[in-house]
Design an enzyme around this catalytic site. Structure first.
Site, mmCIF file in Angstrom:
data_model
loop_
_atom_site.group_PDB
_atom_site.id
_atom_site.type_symbol
_atom_site.label_atom_id
_atom_site.label_comp_id
_atom_site.label_asym_id
_atom_site.label_seq_id
_atom_site.Cartn_x
_atom_site.Cartn_y
_atom_site.Cartn_z
ATOM 1 N N CYS A 1 0.840 -1.205 0.000
ATOM 2 C CA CYS A 1 0.000 0.000 0.000
ATOM 3 C C CYS A 1 0.872 1.252 0.000
ATOM 4 C CB CYS A 1 -0.908 0.040 1.212
ATOM 5 S SG CYS A 1 -1.983 -1.376 1.332
ATOM 6 N N CYS B 1 -2.582 9.477 5.621
ATOM 7 C CA CYS B 1 -1.323 9.388 6.387
ATOM 8 C C CYS B 1 -1.579 9.714 7.853
ATOM 9 C CB CYS B 1 -0.283 10.360 5.836
ATOM 10 S SG CYS B 1 0.186 10.006 4.137
#
Lengths: 416, 173
Positions: B71, B141
């Site tokens: 990912c 994030c």
């Protein structure tokens, strides 16, 4: 030993586009201003001057490809050339008409072609043609044997790129051409990365259709060429654009005279200089690759090591992430194997296509050298990349695990 | 072959061509805000409280490992608890990921130091987004950083026999 710092940023993305050679710009300038005529204007000096410029360019292109001037069609670039060649040939040579319920014809291409080849093929697939997408092995090379194995009774067209734009690998074009010739199948090659870098001889290489663009060989953007063979066999195409019937009816529209003149000049210069360029660039690339691979572990050069263009290298770095790598070498303009500027993290389909894992595909760099690349730039780039990878590995939990002997493929990751 | 420019435009073309110079790029960092760049270039608290085998054993250390290599993001966040105060005495991270992922985890370690476990659990990804001015495509994030904090706390609690949120939630059912 430390080399002097070159002017930054450093451009190592010549496979994306090249700067115009100043000699090309010089040749183009009069055609913007004094010789601005329409080559279609057959009854005055302005038209004649423009036509003369276009015909000089046609001769310059023909010389580079080693074909007849009449076999050169000017296009808006390689994307248009690819579309015209593939779609134009498919529609012209179809075995059964649309709506007949029968397969209109079989086309062979490869899954690591440029999108400008893949997408026209996919559209034809939707419209009743059958398409085989060959899957090259890890070295990235499409061989004549692979094409031969995919050939069918109803194959009408083979389209295989001469050299790959991401990894620079060179396919068996001459042999594939020979195979097609023996079976009366039209053979097109997308030679965008090849023409002007390596010697081209469309007749010796058994090519029926060849497309390329100006801006990859130090010419202007928005112009390209398509070779359409006129003898043995005389290749016909269904045009995509109808209108004034320019370019022997293959490509209507007023000619891009300035662009065409620039393309011609770029071809003339390439014809004189490409052999020397290739020697120099391949030496510099070796220096770049040797420096990087000798000082960093777990990095791999993608694609066949010998059978590839002299100016492109594609390197994967284990345990670092692509975007942060690009960020760490922001003074170096190159391409990443990852298109992660968008929210969807899609690694390069070319690298995936030759079996590079997603993680390595993400952390790959394509560096492509050009006519004005210097050794100082190469040395600076190598040092910068080595420092960046070392810095990011010091931050990478994956590199720690790797060094501790943990098999990352066996770790149960918390997918999110 | 000499060219004869027409009027002023032609002269301008020739003049600009004669002095054609490559200007250095403007701001190479324009895609990211200054705080992301700062954390990326000078990451705080990088490291680990031992090898993978050691940190698994240490009871005063909680380890959160989130994300997956394919990912493009893996964060390893570690907290060290002072047994006397019950507060986070130190925090460390290592991150495989983009600049925003590195910055989010670096910032998280700064914020964790000195906090109690309850306070640490209350850190929200939105605060990270705000502090770093993360662009919308990079919000994941900050989510990953929040996940890493929770995973590290969970690991610490498990190692020390403290009921975890997950266990409590299961008990209620």
């Amino acid at each position: 030993m430390a080399s002097p710092t070159p002017r930054l940023p450093i451009y190592l993305d010549h496979a994306a586009t090249t700067p115009c050679d100043p000699r090309v710009v010089e040749a183009m300038l009069p055609y913007f201003t004094t010789k601005f005529g329409n080559p279609g204007s057959r009854n005055h000096q302005f038209g004649w001057d423009a036509e003369a410029g276009v015909e000089t360019a046609r001769a310059q292109v023909a010389k580079l490809l080693n074909c007849d001037e009449k076999e050169v069609i000017f296009t808006g670039g390689a994307t248009e050339g690819n579309n015209l060649a593939i779609r134009g040939a498919a529609l012209m040579y179809e075995k059964n008409p649309a709506g007949s319920g029968l397969t209109r014809g079989h086309i062979i291409t490869c899954n690591i072609e440029h999108k400008a080849v893949l997408d026209p093929c996919k559209r034809l697939q939707k419209e009743g043609f059958e398409v085989t997408f060959l899957e090259p092995p890890r070295d990235g090379i499409v061989t004549a044997d692979m094409v031969k194995a995919a050939m069918r009774e109803d194959t009408i067209l083979v389209t295989i790129m001469w050299a790959n734009n991401e990894i620079g690998t060179i396919n068996e074009i001459k042999k594939i051409g020979e195979l097609c010739k023996g079976r009366d199948v039209i053979f097109h090659t997308d030679a965008t990365q090849w023409v002007g870098k390596m010697p081209t001889d469309v007749y010796a290489d058994n090519i029926d259709l060849l497309s390329f663009s100006g801006h990859k060989l130090y010419g202007p953007k928005g112009v390209g060429g398509l070779f359409v063979r006129r003898k043995k066999p005389r290749v016909r195409l269904t045009p995509l654009v109808d209108g004034g019937g320019q370019e022997r009816g293959f490509r209507s529209g007023t000619l891009n005279v300035t662009g065409i003149v620039g393309l011609g000049k770029a071809c003339e210069i390439a014809h004189q200089e490409m052999a020397a360029d290739a020697v120099r660039l391949s030496r510099m690339r070796k220096r770049l690759e040797d420096t990087i691979t000798s000082r960093l572990d777990t990095c791999a050069i993608n694609g066949h090591r010998e059978q590839r263009l002299p100016h492109i290298t594609n390197i994967s770095f284990g345990f670092v992430e692509g975007e942060s790598l690009m960020m760490a070498i922001k003074e170096i303009a190159c391409s990443s194997g990852s298109a992660c500027t968008s929210a969807s993290l899609e690694p390069s389909y070319v690298l995936k296509g030759i079996g590079v894992g997603d993680d390595l595909a993400h952390s790959s760099l394509r560096l492509s050298l050009g006519r004005w690349t210097t050794e100082e730039e190469i040395d600076y780039t190598a040092e910068k990349i080595i420092a960046a990878v070392n810095k990011l590995r010091a931050l990478s939990p994956l590199y720690d695990m790797h060094k501790e002997g943990i098999d990352l493929s066996k770790v149960e990751w918390a997918h999110h | 072959m000499a060219t004869e420019p027409i009027g002023q435009i032609g002269k301008d073309i020739h003049r600009s061509f004669g002095t054609l110079a490559i200007e250095p790029f403007g701001d190479l960092n324009m895609a990211y805000g200054p705080k992301i760049i700062d954390h990326y270039e000078n990451p705080r608290n990088v490291g680990s409280f031992g090898t993978q085998a050691e940190i698994k054993q240490r009871k005063d250390v909680g380890v959160g490992l989130v994300g997956a290599p394919e990912c493009g993001d893996v964060m390893q966040l570690q907290i060290k608890i002072d047994p006397a105060t019950g507060k986070i005495a130190d925090a460390k991270f290592k991150t495989f990921g983009c600049g925003s992922a590195i910055a989010s985890s670096s910032l998280a370690t700064e914020w964790l130091k000195g906090k109690s476990i309850d306070e640490a659990e209350a850190i929200k990804n939105t605060a990270i987004v705000e502090e770093l001015a993360l662009p919308p495509v990079k919000i994941h994030c900050s989510v990953l950083a929040e996940d890493a904090i929770h995973a590290a706390i969970e690991d610490y609690k498990k190692k020390n026999g403290i009921p975890t949120d997950a266990a409590e939630a299961a008990a209620k059912h």
